[in-house]
Design a protein around this motif. Sequence first.
Motif, mmCIF file in Angstrom:
data_model
loop_
_atom_site.group_PDB
_atom_site.id
_atom_site.type_symbol
_atom_site.label_atom_id
_atom_site.label_comp_id
_atom_site.label_asym_id
_atom_site.label_seq_id
_atom_site.Cartn_x
_atom_site.Cartn_y
_atom_site.Cartn_z
ATOM 1 N N LEU A 103 -4.042 12.092 -6.521
ATOM 2 C CA LEU A 103 -2.724 12.572 -6.864
ATOM 3 C C LEU A 103 -1.699 11.462 -6.354
ATOM 4 O O LEU A 103 -0.851 11.544 -6.836
ATOM 5 C CB LEU A 103 -2.615 13.258 -5.698
ATOM 6 C CG LEU A 103 -1.484 14.627 -5.737
ATOM 7 C CD1 LEU A 103 -0.832 15.191 -7.371
ATOM 8 C CD2 LEU A 103 -1.536 15.425 -4.830
ATOM 9 N N ASN A 104 -1.849 10.668 -5.820
ATOM 10 C CA ASN A 104 -0.517 9.616 -5.112
ATOM 11 C C ASN A 104 -0.132 9.114 -6.973
ATOM 12 O O ASN A 104 0.562 8.811 -6.949
ATOM 13 C CB ASN A 104 -0.264 8.331 -4.594
ATOM 14 C CG ASN A 104 -0.422 9.851 -3.212
ATOM 15 O OD1 ASN A 104 0.116 9.968 -2.334
ATOM 16 N ND2 ASN A 104 -1.515 9.583 -2.543
ATOM 17 N N ARG A 105 -0.888 8.358 -7.258
ATOM 18 C CA ARG A 105 -0.891 7.473 -8.454
ATOM 19 C C ARG A 105 -0.456 8.215 -10.549
ATOM 20 O O ARG A 105 0.175 8.267 -10.558
ATOM 21 C CB ARG A 105 -3.236 7.291 -8.810
ATOM 22 C CG ARG A 105 -3.590 6.127 -8.291
ATOM 23 C CD ARG A 105 -4.562 5.324 -8.847
ATOM 24 N NE ARG A 105 -5.645 6.081 -8.774
ATOM 25 C CZ ARG A 105 -6.424 6.441 -7.631
ATOM 26 N NH1 ARG A 105 -6.015 5.552 -5.819
ATOM 27 N NH2 ARG A 105 -7.524 7.107 -7.342
ATOM 28 N N GLY A 155 -2.055 17.194 0.156
ATOM 29 C CA GLY A 155 -3.730 16.546 0.227
ATOM 30 C C GLY A 155 -3.243 15.759 0.870
ATOM 31 O O GLY A 155 -2.166 15.045 1.855
ATOM 32 N N SER A 156 -4.170 15.213 2.253
ATOM 33 C CA SER A 156 -4.360 14.407 3.593
ATOM 34 C C SER A 156 -5.135 13.877 3.695
ATOM 35 O O SER A 156 -6.244 13.929 3.410
ATOM 36 C CB SER A 156 -4.276 15.405 4.556
ATOM 37 O OG SER A 156 -3.415 14.286 5.897
ATOM 38 N N SER A 202 0.824 -1.439 0.626
ATOM 39 C CA SER A 202 -0.102 -0.045 0.124
ATOM 40 C C SER A 202 1.152 1.088 0.167
ATOM 41 O O SER A 202 1.729 1.481 0.690
ATOM 42 C CB SER A 202 -0.881 0.143 1.182
ATOM 43 O OG SER A 202 -1.323 0.941 1.068
ATOM 44 N N SER A 203 0.360 1.976 -1.165
ATOM 45 C CA SER A 203 1.782 3.543 -1.212
ATOM 46 C C SER A 203 -0.031 4.245 -0.806
ATOM 47 O O SER A 203 -0.597 4.863 -1.381
ATOM 48 C CB SER A 203 2.074 3.810 -2.486
ATOM 49 O OG SER A 203 3.090 2.775 -2.678
ATOM 50 N N PRO A 204 0.127 4.576 0.796
ATOM 51 C CA PRO A 204 -1.112 6.196 1.108
ATOM 52 C C PRO A 204 -0.834 7.396 0.978
ATOM 53 O O PRO A 204 -1.839 7.617 0.912
ATOM 54 C CB PRO A 204 -1.021 5.133 2.447
ATOM 55 C CG PRO A 204 0.239 5.341 2.905
ATOM 56 C CD PRO A 204 0.821 4.195 1.220
#
Length: 122
Positions: free
Chosen positions: A85-87, A59-60, A37-39
Amino acid sequence: LSTPWMSLYGGTKAFDLHWGEGVAVEMRSQGVDVLVSSPGHTRTEFHGAAGVDQSATGGSSSPVDVVRTALDALGKREHRSHGALNRILITLPRLVTRRLLATAAGSLLGRRLRRSQTQRSP
């Protein structure tokens, strides 16, 4: 993604990702699901302890949302990042050089760290 000013942390995350993906392949025939998992930035006490009070990208996420995303992916894939955003950030190394990403990340993280340290100073 390189994380200047937090290089050991970034290197450890890269190790975890590659190790987890390898173990997922090794364990597949045993019927064991492995998920990395890359949270991204998640609202926990970790960031305060690390001296980074805010996300570098702004973002959080809540821990509940991150866990929900991970559990939804379990058994379907080996890696899941939380949030659009993480993707996007995970896709960037395929589009631009790692040097450019490291420079940009270093600039962003450096500013956040300096701002956090200034806010804590008496």
